[in-house]
Design a protein around this motif. Structure first.
Motif: not given
Length: 336
Positions: A140, A179, A175, A302, A148, A291, A144, A328, A295, A63
């Motif tokens: 994310m 969501m 997440f 996050p 999703y 996704m 993420g 995170k 968001i 990430d």
């Protein structure tokens, strides 16, 4: 430039922070000056050699978010100076239902985001959502898109659904909570930590139970009645409880086995209740785009537990290994 290398397995203490040459983009590549990265369990497992297809040495990190500083001559989707995030799912392929034989994830074997600069194919680069900072954007991507895909692509989440998420506190689980709530669903959670249950309720969960309690399944059923959709990363000996918790015709989507293998699957509950069990990991390029749109539409931020400078990457991974984080863990790459 400097980067975090893993040259031999043995845990986070085997990582080294080294000076290497800055990469130069080929015609279809983008060079990103990293501002923030974020940890995933994958990074920890790799340091112990507990990941398929191990190839060392490597620069860890899947990430990240940063600034485009150089592009190849064929790149048209971003410009120098753009603030971007990286989709770490490489070479998914044309089939939206399953990744190709060439699929890999940034950070092993391809050099990852725990570095001053990261070189990636242009199709993996997306503009940072405007409502996110570089730090929250970096947190994310992997979690993420996994959440999703589990909820929508595989789980077919409906606004009227009741959702159960075991083991709340991890990035993907949080997440999924955010969501699902944004989509209008009612969400219940579990944890072995009462403080994490309280924090999840503050985020909007309708209730939660401590799975260390002897009668936690009964408590949960009394609270929620049953789940239309269960998003599970635990597996293990408690997986059969999910068959009891699921409503007739319910769906269970699994993306991990942190609790170990399932000893004996209770098939009668599965077929008599017409329950679907579906597997998932990461997500397709379309999942990633969807996704980001979701968001942005719902202004989802996050949850960040804490941040470390890149020079303290060993300490950050050791903290993750202890399992106390709620959200995170980010890594600050630059000081500006």
């Amino acid at each position: 430039m400097k980067a975090v290398f893993l040259r031999e397995i043995g845990g986070p203490q085997k990582l080294s922070y080294e000076e290497i040459d800055k990469p130069v983009p080929q015609s279809d590549e983008v060079l990103v000056r990293m501002k923030y990265a974020a940890l995933n369990r994958r990074d920890l497992w790799i340091t112990y050699g507990l990941y398929p297809g191990m190839t060392l040495p490597t620069i860890l990190g899947s990430d990240g978010a940063g600034e485009v500083i150089d592009i190849g001559k064929e790149v048209t989707n971003v410009n120098i100076g753009d603030l971007v995030i990286i989709n770490p799912a490489l070479h998914w392929g044309a089939n939206p239902h399953y990744y190709s034989s060439n699929f890999s994830i940034l950070g092993m074997p391809k050099a990852g985001t725990f570095a001053d600069y990261t070189l990636v194919p242009s199709e993996q680069i997306f503009l940072k959502p405007e409502h996110l900072s570089l730090e929250t954007a970096a947190a994310m991507p992997l979690g993420g898109v996994t959440a999703y895909r589990a909820l929508f692509t595989r789980g077919h989440l409906q606004p009227s659904d009741t959702v159960f998420i075991p083991g709340i506190g991890s990035g993907v689980a949080l997440f999924a909570l955010q969501m699902a709530l944004a989509h209008g669903a009612k969400v219940f959670v579990s944890s072995s930590n009462d403080q994490k249950l309280a924090l999840a309720k503050k985020l909007g969960a309708s209730g939660g139970v401590n799975y260390r309690s002897e009668d936690w399944v009964k408590q949960l059923k009394q609270l929620m009645g049953g789940a239309d959709l269960i998003i599970d990363c635990v597996g293990g000996s408690q997986f059969n409880h999910l068959l009891h918790i699921a409503k007739p015709g319910g769906r269970i989507v699994n993306f991990g086995t942190t609790g170990g293998p399932v000893p004996e699957l209770q098939l009668p509950k599965l077929f008599f209740k017409h329950i679907d069990i579906r597997g998932t990991t990461m997500g397709s390029p379309q999942d990633f785009q969807n996704m980001l749109q979701f968001i942005s539409q719902h202004q989802i931020h996050p949850v960040i537990d804490r941040s470390y400078p890149i020079t303290e990457i060993k300490e950050a991974l050791t903290y993750m290994e202890k399992g106390g984080n709620f959200g995170k863990i980010t890594i600050k790459i630059t000081n500006d």
